[in-house]
Motif scaffolding. Structure first.
Motif, mmCIF file in Angstrom:
data_model
loop_
_atom_site.group_PDB
_atom_site.id
_atom_site.type_symbol
_atom_site.label_atom_id
_atom_site.label_comp_id
_atom_site.label_asym_id
_atom_site.label_seq_id
_atom_site.Cartn_x
_atom_site.Cartn_y
_atom_site.Cartn_z
ATOM 1 N N PHE A 43 -12.059 -9.001 4.621
ATOM 2 C CA PHE A 43 -10.791 -8.485 5.137
ATOM 3 C C PHE A 43 -10.932 -7.068 5.700
ATOM 4 N N GLY A 44 -12.072 -6.403 5.423
ATOM 5 C CA GLY A 44 -12.304 -5.042 5.900
ATOM 6 C C GLY A 44 -11.476 -3.994 5.185
ATOM 7 N N THR A 45 -11.084 -4.272 3.954
ATOM 8 C CA THR A 45 -10.174 -3.396 3.216
ATOM 9 C C THR A 45 -10.690 -1.955 3.136
ATOM 10 N N SER A 46 -11.942 -1.782 2.729
ATOM 11 C CA SER A 46 -12.488 -0.427 2.569
ATOM 12 C C SER A 46 -12.669 0.281 3.907
ATOM 13 N N ILE A 47 -13.044 -0.457 4.935
ATOM 14 C CA ILE A 47 -13.211 0.139 6.271
ATOM 15 C C ILE A 47 -11.860 0.603 6.797
ATOM 16 N N ASN A 48 -10.845 -0.254 6.656
ATOM 17 C CA ASN A 48 -9.501 0.126 7.087
ATOM 18 C C ASN A 48 -9.022 1.371 6.356
ATOM 19 N N SER A 49 -9.250 1.426 5.061
ATOM 20 C CA SER A 49 -8.825 2.587 4.267
ATOM 21 C C SER A 49 -9.525 3.856 4.731
ATOM 22 N N ALA A 50 -10.849 3.773 4.933
ATOM 23 C CA ALA A 50 -11.606 4.947 5.391
ATOM 24 C C ALA A 50 -11.137 5.373 6.776
ATOM 25 N N PHE A 51 -10.882 4.395 7.646
ATOM 26 C CA PHE A 51 -10.405 4.691 9.000
ATOM 27 C C PHE A 51 -9.064 5.422 8.943
ATOM 28 N N LEU A 52 -8.115 4.878 8.189
ATOM 29 C CA LEU A 52 -6.784 5.485 8.108
ATOM 30 C C LEU A 52 -6.835 6.879 7.480
ATOM 31 N N GLU A 53 -7.699 7.049 6.493
ATOM 32 C CA GLU A 53 -7.846 8.366 5.872
ATOM 33 C C GLU A 53 -8.378 9.389 6.877
ATOM 34 N N MET A 54 -9.410 9.011 7.631
ATOM 35 C CA MET A 54 -9.977 9.934 8.626
ATOM 36 C C MET A 54 -8.987 10.162 9.761
ATOM 37 N N GLU A 55 -8.277 9.131 10.178
ATOM 38 C CA GLU A 55 -7.271 9.288 11.218
ATOM 39 C C GLU A 55 -6.210 10.306 10.776
ATOM 40 N N GLY A 56 -5.800 10.231 9.515
ATOM 41 C CA GLY A 56 -4.836 11.198 8.987
ATOM 42 C C GLY A 56 -5.363 12.618 9.042
ATOM 43 N N LYS A 57 -6.633 12.806 8.713
ATOM 44 C CA LYS A 57 -7.244 14.140 8.775
ATOM 45 C C LYS A 57 -7.289 14.642 10.213
ATOM 46 N N LEU A 58 -7.669 13.761 11.142
ATOM 47 C CA LEU A 58 -7.737 14.154 12.545
ATOM 48 C C LEU A 58 -6.347 14.440 13.110
ATOM 49 N N LYS A 59 -5.340 13.701 12.663
ATOM 50 C CA LYS A 59 -3.962 13.966 13.105
ATOM 51 C C LYS A 59 -3.504 15.350 12.661
ATOM 52 N N LYS A 60 -3.909 15.770 11.458
ATOM 53 C CA LYS A 60 -3.553 17.115 10.987
ATOM 54 C C LYS A 60 -4.162 18.181 11.896
ATOM 55 N N THR A 61 -5.352 17.903 12.394
ATOM 56 C CA THR A 61 -6.041 18.864 13.256
ATOM 57 C C THR A 61 -5.585 18.782 14.704
ATOM 58 N N TYR A 62 -5.475 17.551 15.243
ATOM 59 C CA TYR A 62 -5.255 17.384 16.680
ATOM 60 C C TYR A 62 -3.894 16.798 17.070
ATOM 61 N N GLY A 63 -3.102 16.382 16.101
ATOM 62 C CA GLY A 63 -1.779 15.843 16.417
ATOM 63 C C GLY A 63 -1.802 14.373 16.780
ATOM 64 N N ASN A 64 -0.912 13.991 17.680
ATOM 65 C CA ASN A 64 -0.700 12.588 18.041
ATOM 66 C C ASN A 64 -1.921 11.942 18.675
ATOM 67 N N CYS A 65 -2.028 10.623 18.419
ATOM 68 C CA CYS A 65 -3.114 9.842 19.002
ATOM 69 C C CYS A 65 -2.567 8.494 19.444
ATOM 70 N N ASP A 66 -3.372 7.767 20.176
ATOM 71 C CA ASP A 66 -3.090 6.375 20.511
ATOM 72 C C ASP A 66 -4.030 5.524 19.668
ATOM 73 N N ARG A 67 -3.481 4.565 18.921
ATOM 74 C CA ARG A 67 -4.315 3.671 18.119
ATOM 75 C C ARG A 67 -4.347 2.293 18.770
ATOM 76 N N THR A 68 -5.533 1.705 18.778
ATOM 77 C CA THR A 68 -5.717 0.342 19.244
ATOM 78 C C THR A 68 -6.246 -0.479 18.078
ATOM 79 N N ASP A 69 -5.532 -1.538 17.735
ATOM 80 C CA ASP A 69 -5.948 -2.445 16.673
ATOM 81 C C ASP A 69 -5.740 -3.846 17.217
ATOM 82 N N LEU A 70 -6.810 -4.465 17.710
ATOM 83 C CA LEU A 70 -6.623 -5.758 18.357
ATOM 84 C C LEU A 70 -7.807 -6.680 18.156
ATOM 85 N N LEU A 71 -7.499 -7.961 18.264
ATOM 86 C CA LEU A 71 -8.496 -9.012 18.286
ATOM 87 C C LEU A 71 -8.464 -9.589 19.687
ATOM 88 N N LEU A 72 -9.615 -9.705 20.320
ATOM 89 C CA LEU A 72 -9.664 -10.218 21.690
ATOM 90 C C LEU A 72 -9.135 -11.647 21.767
#
Length: 179
Positions: free
Chosen positions: A71-100
């Protein structure tokens, strides 16, 4: 121009500026750095693009291996945690979460297989046009989740610095000289 870049590096650093740090050339104009001046514990090593004229223009931080389930549970968690840190530094972002479209890896337990096969993308992107507050040295930031196997993945961050376009042109030109 000594504009600070991530990990204690600076925009435009030349190869000679890395004499105290051990660089290993892994491809033309690409170098592996294991210990930057300001390492982050989430990352195992760093890839730098350094051209003769433009110097350091691109940084990619490669994350530590993260054991996970299908299910990628740990990868998703690490991604969201790092995204939160980067948002604190750089603000808004565009997220892409898709299956082709057309991928057979469309069940929740197939999440990691989709990453392995390159049919799934989980990434966030920061640019001024997305509302990000980037530094003088940074053109864009790209966070991505990647998979080594269905039970192991990592996250990576790519920083394109303000001189990246000029450096890419310089590199392409020098490579085209061989034609």
């Amino acid at each position: 121009m000594n504009l600070p870049a991530p990990f204690g590096l600076s925009l435009g650093m030349k190869l000679e500026d890395f004499s105290e740090l051990k660089l290993a050339e892994i491809a033309p104009f690409k170098y592996r750095l294991d210990n930057p001046p300001k390492p982050h514990p989430a990352f195992e090593f760093y890839i730098l693009q350094i051209s003769p004229e433009n110097g350091l223009s691109w940084i990619k931080a490669i994350g530590q291996d993260i054991p996970t389930n299908g299910f990628g549970t740990s990868i998703n968690s690490a991604f969201l945690e790092m995204e939160g840190k980067l948002k604190k530094t750089y603000g808004n972002c565009d997220r892409t979460d898709l299956l082709l479209q057309g991928s057979i890896w469309n069940e929740p337990q197939d999440w990691m297989m989709g990453l392995v096969k390159g049919e799934r993308l989980l990434a966030s992107h920061w640019e001024v046009k997305t509302g990000a507050k980037l530094t003088e040295a940074i053109e864009s930031v790209f966070l991505v989740a990647s998979a080594r196997e269905t039970d192991c993945g990592y996250i990576a961050i790519e920083y394109a610095l303000k001189n990246n376009s000029a450096a890419s042109e310089e590199i392409a030109s020098s490579q085209d000289d061989a034609l």
